[in-house]
Design an enzyme around this catalytic site. Structure first.
Site, PDB file in Angstrom:
ATOM      1  N   THR A 195      45.070  46.357  25.760  1.00  0.00           N
ATOM      2  CA  THR A 195      44.534  46.211  27.206  1.00  0.00           C
ATOM      3  C   THR A 195      43.340  47.173  27.472  1.00  0.00           C
ATOM      4  O   THR A 195      43.643  48.442  27.376  1.00  0.00           O
ATOM      5  CB  THR A 195      45.656  45.995  28.313  1.00  0.00           C
ATOM      6  OG1 THR A 195      46.601  45.193  27.716  1.00  0.00           O
ATOM      7  CG2 THR A 195      45.109  45.772  29.636  1.00  0.00           C
ATOM      8  N   GLU A 196      42.411  46.515  28.121  1.00  0.00           N
ATOM      9  CA  GLU A 196      41.351  47.754  28.877  1.00  0.00           C
ATOM     10  C   GLU A 196      41.017  47.152  30.143  1.00  0.00           C
ATOM     11  O   GLU A 196      41.672  46.252  30.812  1.00  0.00           O
ATOM     12  CB  GLU A 196      40.038  47.348  27.874  1.00  0.00           C
ATOM     13  CG  GLU A 196      40.370  47.430  26.653  1.00  0.00           C
ATOM     14  CD  GLU A 196      38.972  47.494  25.646  1.00  0.00           C
ATOM     15  OE1 GLU A 196      37.987  47.193  26.235  1.00  0.00           O
ATOM     16  OE2 GLU A 196      38.955  47.895  24.467  1.00  0.00           O
TER      17      GLU A 196
ATOM     18  N   SER B 133      44.589  39.805  29.958  1.00  0.00           N
ATOM     19  CA  SER B 133      45.021  38.336  29.477  1.00  0.00           C
ATOM     20  C   SER B 133      43.934  37.852  28.338  1.00  0.00           C
ATOM     21  O   SER B 133      44.194  37.300  27.261  1.00  0.00           O
ATOM     22  CB  SER B 133      44.940  37.410  30.388  1.00  0.00           C
ATOM     23  OG  SER B 133      45.921  37.990  31.638  1.00  0.00           O
TER      24      SER B 133
ATOM     25  N   ILE C  49      48.826  51.919  28.934  1.00  0.00           N
ATOM     26  CA  ILE C  49      49.372  51.983  27.664  1.00  0.00           C
ATOM     27  C   ILE C  49      50.654  52.520  27.662  1.00  0.00           C
ATOM     28  O   ILE C  49      50.897  53.645  28.115  1.00  0.00           O
ATOM     29  CB  ILE C  49      48.623  52.439  26.797  1.00  0.00           C
ATOM     30  CG1 ILE C  49      47.218  51.803  26.766  1.00  0.00           C
ATOM     31  CG2 ILE C  49      48.986  52.468  25.191  1.00  0.00           C
ATOM     32  CD1 ILE C  49      47.269  50.431  26.556  1.00  0.00           C
TER      33      ILE C  49
ATOM     34  N   GLN D 226      69.567  40.597  48.340  1.00  0.00           N
ATOM     35  CA  GLN D 226      69.968  39.628  49.390  1.00  0.00           C
ATOM     36  C   GLN D 226      71.674  39.774  49.672  1.00  0.00           C
ATOM     37  O   GLN D 226      71.985  40.069  50.726  1.00  0.00           O
ATOM     38  CB  GLN D 226      69.594  38.416  49.388  1.00  0.00           C
ATOM     39  CG  GLN D 226      69.917  37.371  50.476  1.00  0.00           C
ATOM     40  CD  GLN D 226      68.778  37.563  51.728  1.00  0.00           C
ATOM     41  OE1 GLN D 226      67.813  38.612  51.463  1.00  0.00           O
ATOM     42  NE2 GLN D 226      69.230  37.367  52.962  1.00  0.00           N
TER      43      GLN D 226
ATOM     44  N   GLY E 255      71.454  44.917  54.169  1.00  0.00           N
ATOM     45  CA  GLY E 255      70.668  46.017  54.502  1.00  0.00           C
ATOM     46  C   GLY E 255      70.752  47.298  53.365  1.00  0.00           C
ATOM     47  O   GLY E 255      69.933  47.877  53.101  1.00  0.00           O
TER      48      GLY E 255
ATOM     49  N   GLU F 298      52.895  41.993  28.258  1.00  0.00           N
ATOM     50  CA  GLU F 298      52.973  41.299  27.012  1.00  0.00           C
ATOM     51  C   GLU F 298      52.765  39.849  27.205  1.00  0.00           C
ATOM     52  O   GLU F 298      53.403  38.979  26.522  1.00  0.00           O
ATOM     53  CB  GLU F 298      54.178  41.488  26.388  1.00  0.00           C
ATOM     54  CG  GLU F 298      54.329  42.838  26.029  1.00  0.00           C
ATOM     55  CD  GLU F 298      55.271  43.413  24.535  1.00  0.00           C
ATOM     56  OE1 GLU F 298      55.484  42.509  23.873  1.00  0.00           O
ATOM     57  OE2 GLU F 298      55.751  44.483  24.820  1.00  0.00           O
TER      58      GLU F 298
HETATM   59  C1  LIG Z   1      53.822  48.937  33.191  1.00  0.00           C
HETATM   60  C2  LIG Z   1      52.844  48.050  32.328  1.00  0.00           C
HETATM   61  C3  LIG Z   1      52.816  48.419  30.807  1.00  0.00           C
HETATM   62  C4  LIG Z   1      51.822  47.789  29.849  1.00  0.00           C
HETATM   63  N1  LIG Z   1      51.997  48.389  28.740  1.00  0.00           N
HETATM   64  C5  LIG Z   1      51.063  47.942  27.820  1.00  0.00           C
HETATM   65  C6  LIG Z   1      50.820  48.346  26.365  1.00  0.00           C
HETATM   66  O1  LIG Z   1      51.546  49.061  25.953  1.00  0.00           O
HETATM   67  N2  LIG Z   1      49.772  47.997  25.656  1.00  0.00           N
HETATM   68  C7  LIG Z   1      48.624  47.302  26.046  1.00  0.00           C
HETATM   69  O2  LIG Z   1      47.988  46.684  25.424  1.00  0.00           O
HETATM   70  N3  LIG Z   1      48.854  46.607  27.301  1.00  0.00           N
HETATM   71  C8  LIG Z   1      50.095  46.959  28.110  1.00  0.00           C
HETATM   72  N4  LIG Z   1      49.906  46.388  29.593  1.00  0.00           N
HETATM   73  C9  LIG Z   1      49.070  45.440  29.795  1.00  0.00           C
HETATM   74  C10 LIG Z   1      49.376  44.007  30.141  1.00  0.00           C
HETATM   75  O3  LIG Z   1      49.876  43.460  28.750  1.00  0.00           O
HETATM   76  C11 LIG Z   1      48.416  43.304  31.105  1.00  0.00           C
HETATM   77  O4  LIG Z   1      48.503  43.885  32.514  1.00  0.00           O
HETATM   78  C12 LIG Z   1      48.714  41.958  31.051  1.00  0.00           C
HETATM   79  O5  LIG Z   1      48.380  41.313  29.767  1.00  0.00           O
HETATM   80  C13 LIG Z   1      47.899  41.190  32.167  1.00  0.00           C
HETATM   81  O6  LIG Z   1      46.572  41.835  32.055  1.00  0.00           O
HETATM   82  P1  LIG Z   1      45.799  42.240  33.189  1.00  0.00           P
HETATM   83  O7  LIG Z   1      46.381  43.150  33.983  1.00  0.00           O
HETATM   84  O8  LIG Z   1      44.214  42.646  32.693  1.00  0.00           O
HETATM   85  O9  LIG Z   1      45.688  40.868  34.093  1.00  0.00           O
HETATM   86  P2  LIG Z   1      44.459  39.915  34.121  1.00  0.00           P
HETATM   87  O10 LIG Z   1      44.279  39.260  32.839  1.00  0.00           O
HETATM   88  O11 LIG Z   1      43.291  40.346  34.639  1.00  0.00           O
HETATM   89  O12 LIG Z   1      45.120  38.537  35.101  1.00  0.00           O
HETATM   90  C14 LIG Z   1      45.039  38.540  36.354  1.00  0.00           C
HETATM   91  C15 LIG Z   1      45.717  37.331  36.959  1.00  0.00           C
HETATM   92  O13 LIG Z   1      45.031  36.134  36.201  1.00  0.00           O
HETATM   93  C16 LIG Z   1      45.815  35.393  35.745  1.00  0.00           C
HETATM   94  N5  LIG Z   1      45.115  34.727  34.479  1.00  0.00           N
HETATM   95  C17 LIG Z   1      44.208  35.555  33.565  1.00  0.00           C
HETATM   96  N6  LIG Z   1      43.813  34.608  32.674  1.00  0.00           N
HETATM   97  C18 LIG Z   1      44.347  33.291  32.909  1.00  0.00           C
HETATM   98  C19 LIG Z   1      44.205  32.073  32.417  1.00  0.00           C
HETATM   99  N7  LIG Z   1      43.339  31.788  31.138  1.00  0.00           N
HETATM  100  N8  LIG Z   1      44.950  30.998  32.961  1.00  0.00           N
HETATM  101  C20 LIG Z   1      45.656  31.284  33.999  1.00  0.00           C
HETATM  102  N9  LIG Z   1      45.807  32.790  34.721  1.00  0.00           N
HETATM  103  C21 LIG Z   1      44.966  33.400  34.179  1.00  0.00           C
HETATM  104  C22 LIG Z   1      46.742  36.393  34.968  1.00  0.00           C
HETATM  105  O14 LIG Z   1      47.996  35.491  34.707  1.00  0.00           O
HETATM  106  C23 LIG Z   1      47.121  37.046  36.446  1.00  0.00           C
HETATM  107  O15 LIG Z   1      48.041  36.548  37.371  1.00  0.00           O
HETATM  108  C24 LIG Z   1      50.843  47.125  30.271  1.00  0.00           C
HETATM  109  C25 LIG Z   1      50.978  46.685  31.704  1.00  0.00           C
HETATM  110  C26 LIG Z   1      51.821  47.202  32.629  1.00  0.00           C
HETATM  111  C27 LIG Z   1      51.707  46.723  34.117  1.00  0.00           C
END
Ligand SMILES: Cc1cc2nc3c(=O)[nH]c(=O)nc-3n(C[C@H](O)[C@H](O)[C@H](O)COP(=O)(O)OP(=O)(O)OC[C@H]3O[C@@H](n4cnc5c(N)ncnc54)[C@H](O)[C@@H]3O)c2cc1C
Length: 388
Positions: free
Chosen positions: A126-127, A132, A157, A342, A346, A369
């Site tokens: 992820t960047e 996604s 990460i 729920q 409280g 994931e």
């Molecule tokens: C605590 C934590 C730990 C993590 N650990 C790791 C890690 O170890 N390594 C790593 O690489 N990543 C990691 N992640 C990243 C995680 O996998 C991503 O946050 C996740 O895949 C979503 O990407 P994004 O946050 O960029 O959301 P976005 O991709 O920007 O999505 C935003 C919203 O748009 C929706 N959306 C996007 N595209 C579509 C589509 N085509 N159709 C319908 N809806 C869509 C999504 O479902 C979401 O609701 C971690 C995230 C968190 C919060």
């Protein structure tokens, strides 16, 4: 056809539960409050063999099945979701890519310490601008004089900046394919490489005791031999890794829902209102019945997917089962934490009750994931629908 785990799995479950209740449960609230990452417990989980369950014995693993790993994640997650994700990511994102795609040299260098929980590894896909849409990687790696020179950033990460993080594998654009799309490869970056910085940990809604950082890469130079697997296959490798990860996250969600079921049942027998325990009111009892259905269904879907994986059935079948298990179990876990809080009334809003921690921890299960929307997209595609 059997809907039960084997006696060996159940006896393994008992030993992990004993460990989790003795070594993790009594401290989970304090670690959560202090945002403390307990490396000493990671080592203890390593001593118990939890990081090496599926790794070959030549690297210190138990050569066991994927189902055992799911059992361990469920049981750790039942008392502490932060330690559950630390184990899940340690194996699924840290060990597995190196184990599956690494050269003998890469495996011998990194795996013995990872498999025994002496060190941890992260995987940076992820960047800031691509989650996604993980194929839209902007981080670049250029081959110069026998070294990869990496520039870019990774976001969110897990296990990437702890005191015992030894290495992070990252995806990067290494060129352009003939069809004009980016060529993405995976590269191993040892901790301490100049220019590689794990920035300060995030202030998260939940998973307070897990380690999550943004990563920055500025002219980071690693040997050409640090390429993981084939050049240009980085994205495909990661997608394969994610299928296992989805089932493992589903197992973590099962642990969360099970905890909610146990906490709510116990509380509804103890808390009195209108002259008796609240559990005698259908309004409460029926909610707890729903929790039991969620726990049972999530568990069945999760271990069905794990069994498909262990039986090495076709990838297509496994992918569909993994997405269905992940989608259902994580959404059920979020609902379960809402229901359980729920039932606590409280007191369910007060940090002294563990149900609050589970409430905060659950949300990210629907995101990490692969979000719920991404799972729905994959399931629909698996049904043959031309969904974008
Ligand atoms: C605590 C934590 C730990 C993590 N650990 C790791 C890690 O170890 N390594 C790593 O690489 N990543 C990691 N992640 C990243 C995680 O996998 C991503 O946050 C996740 O895949 C979503 O990407 P994004 O946050 O960029 O959301 P976005 O991709 O920007 O999505 C935003 C919203 O748009 C929706 N959306 C996007 N595209 C579509 C589509 N085509 N159709 C319908 N809806 C869509 C999504 O479902 C979401 O609701 C971690 C995230 C968190 C919060």
């Amino acid at each position: 056809m059997s809907f039960e785990l084997s006696q060996e799995h159940e006896s393994f479950r008992r030993s992990v539960r004993e460990f989790a209740e003795a070594e993790i449960a009594p401290h989970a609230a304090e670690w959560d409050k202090k945002h403390y990452f307990p490396t000493e417990v990671v080592h203890k989980m390593g001593d118990l063999g939890l990081f090496g369950l599926t790794a070959p014995d030549e690297y210190g693993g138990a050569d066991g099945d994927f189902t055992s790993l799911c059992v361990a994640i469920e049981e750790v997650g039942r008392v502490d979701q932060s330690m559950g994700i630390t184990l899940e990511a340690g194996v699924g994102l840290g060990i597995n890519p190196i184990l599956t795609f690494g050269t003998d040299e890469q495996k011998s260098r990194w795996l013995p310490d990872l498999v025994t929980g002496r060190t941890l590894a992260g995987f940076g896909l992820t960047e800031p601008e691509s989650g996604s849409d993980a194929g839209a990687t902007r981080t670049r790696a250029v081959l110069q004089d026998g070294s990869w020179v990496i520039n870019g950033a990774k976001q969110f990460i897990t296990n990437s900046g702890s005191d015992i993080t030894s290495v992070v594998t990252v995806t990067a654009r290494t060129g352009e394919r003939e069809d004009g799309r980016a060529e993405v490869s995976a590269i191993i970056v040892p901790n301490g490489t100049p220019g590689f910085v794990a920035e300060p940990a995030y202030d998260k809604l939940g998973w307070h005791a897990s380690d999550t950082h943004p990563l920055a890469f500025s002219d980071v130079r690693v040997p050409e031999a640090n390429l993981l697997g084939q050049r240009g296959k980085g994205f495909a490798q990661f997608l394969a890794t994610l299928d296992d990860g989805r089932v493992a996250i589903a197992a973590l969600a099962v642990g969360c829902t099970q905890a909610c079921l146990e906490m709510a049942t116990q509380y509804s027998l103890e808390r009195t209102s209108f002259g008796g325990p609240i559990g005698r009111k259908q309004g409460v009892a029926f909610q707890i019945a729903d929790l039991a259905v969620m726990a049972e269904t999530s568990r069945l879907l999760t271990y069905k997917a794990a069994a498909i994986r262990d039986a090495a059935r076709p990838a297509r079948e496994f992918k569909q089962a993994a997405s269905i298990a992940k989608l259902y179990s994580t959404e059920a876990a979020v609902s379960a934490t809402r229901i359980a809080t729920q039932v606590f009334g409280g007191y369910g809003f007060m940090e002294e009750y563990p149900v609050v921690r589970f409430y905060r921890d659950a949300k990210v299960l629907e995101i990490g994931e692969g979000t719920s929307e991404v799972q729905r997209m994959l399931i629909a595609r698996g049904l043959g629908l031309p969904v974008e």
